[in-house]
Design an enzyme around this catalytic site. Structure first.
Site, PDB file in Angstrom:
ATOM      1  N   HIS A  43     119.634 -27.819  80.447  1.00  0.00           N
ATOM      2  CA  HIS A  43     118.686 -27.096  81.297  1.00  0.00           C
ATOM      3  C   HIS A  43     117.270 -27.277  80.751  1.00  0.00           C
ATOM      4  O   HIS A  43     117.076 -27.799  79.654  1.00  0.00           O
ATOM      5  CB  HIS A  43     119.040 -25.598  81.309  1.00  0.00           C
ATOM      6  N   HIS A  79     111.111 -29.520  78.209  1.00  0.00           N
ATOM      7  CA  HIS A  79     112.043 -30.421  77.535  1.00  0.00           C
ATOM      8  C   HIS A  79     113.479 -29.988  77.813  1.00  0.00           C
ATOM      9  O   HIS A  79     113.727 -28.878  78.254  1.00  0.00           O
ATOM     10  CB  HIS A  79     111.788 -30.447  76.023  1.00  0.00           C
TER      11      HIS A  79
END
Length: 177
Positions: free
Chosen positions: A41, A127
Site C-alpha cells: 500500500h 512510497h
C-alpha cells in the site's frame, strides 16, 4: 494496545495486478524480510494505537476527505531506502510525483490535525515499503522493478495486525462531488 485498541493507518491499497507483479519481482531479489504482497500500500497517514471508539470520528473525517478527491493515476518509479540508499534498513519503491496524491495526503493530514486526531506528522513521502533489511546495506543488490502505472480509487483505513499483515477496516471511494 490493550483493551480493544487498534493500530491504524490511512493508505491507498495497490491493485491486485501490481501486487502480483511486485511479488514476482521480490522473488528475484536477495533473501530479506519481504513485505507481504497482499498488504502492499501507499501510507498517507499513520495514526498509531487508537481505541475502537475512535472509529466513528475517523469514518466521518475520511468520508468527507474522499468526497473532495477524484480517482487518479499513479506510476511506480525507482527504488530507495530509509534512512538512506547507502545503508538502507527499509527498501521502498517510489512513485512518480503526483499533484493529486500530494493533495489527498495534505487534505487528509489537515483534516486529522483540525479534528485533533493524533498522527505521525513526519513529512509525507510517497512510497511502497517492499522489505525490511536485517543488516543495513546499499541497494545495489536489488534489481530495479519496471515502472508500472496504476489507478488510485479508494481511501482505506487499515489495522496493523499483531501477527503481521494488515486488515482493511473501512473503505471510501474517491469521488469528487
Amino acid at each position: 494496545m490493550e483493551g480493544g485498541g487498534l493500530r491504524l493507518f490511512f493508505a491507498l491499497p495497490l491493485p491486485a495486478p501490481l501486487r502480483e507483479a511486485l511479488g514476482h519481482w521480490q522473488q528475484t531479489g536477495p533473501p530479506v524480510r519481504w513485505s507481504r504482497t497482499e498488504g502492499l500500500h501507499v501510507t498517507l497517514a499513520f495514526l498509531g494505537d487508537r481505541p475502537a471508539e475512535a472509529l466513528p470520528a475517523l469514518d466521518a473525517l475520511a468520508s468527507a476527505v474522499a468526497t473532495r478527491h477524484a480517482p487518479f493515476a499513479l506510476c511506480t518509479a525507482g527504488l530507495g531506502g530509509f534512512p538512506g540508499n547507502r545503508r538502507a534498513r527499509i527498501l521502498w519503491l517510489g512513485l512518480v510525483p503526483s499533484p493529486a496524491l500530494e493533495s489527498l495526503a495534505r487534505n487528509l493530514r489537515g483534516a486529522l490535525a483540525a479534528a485533533g486526531e493524533p498522527f505521525d506528522a513526519k513529512p509525507f513521502r510517497a512510497h511502497i515499503t517492499l522489505a525490511r533489511l536485517r543488516q543495513p546495506g546499499p541497494l545495489a543488490a536489488f534489481p530495479e522493478p519496471l515502472p508500472t502505472p496504476f489507478a488510485a480509487g479508494d481511501l482505506v483505513l487499515f489495522e496493523s495486525l499483531a501477527q503481521g499483515g494488515y486488515a482493511p477496516l473501512r473503505t471510501w471511494p474517491l469521488r469528487r462531488v
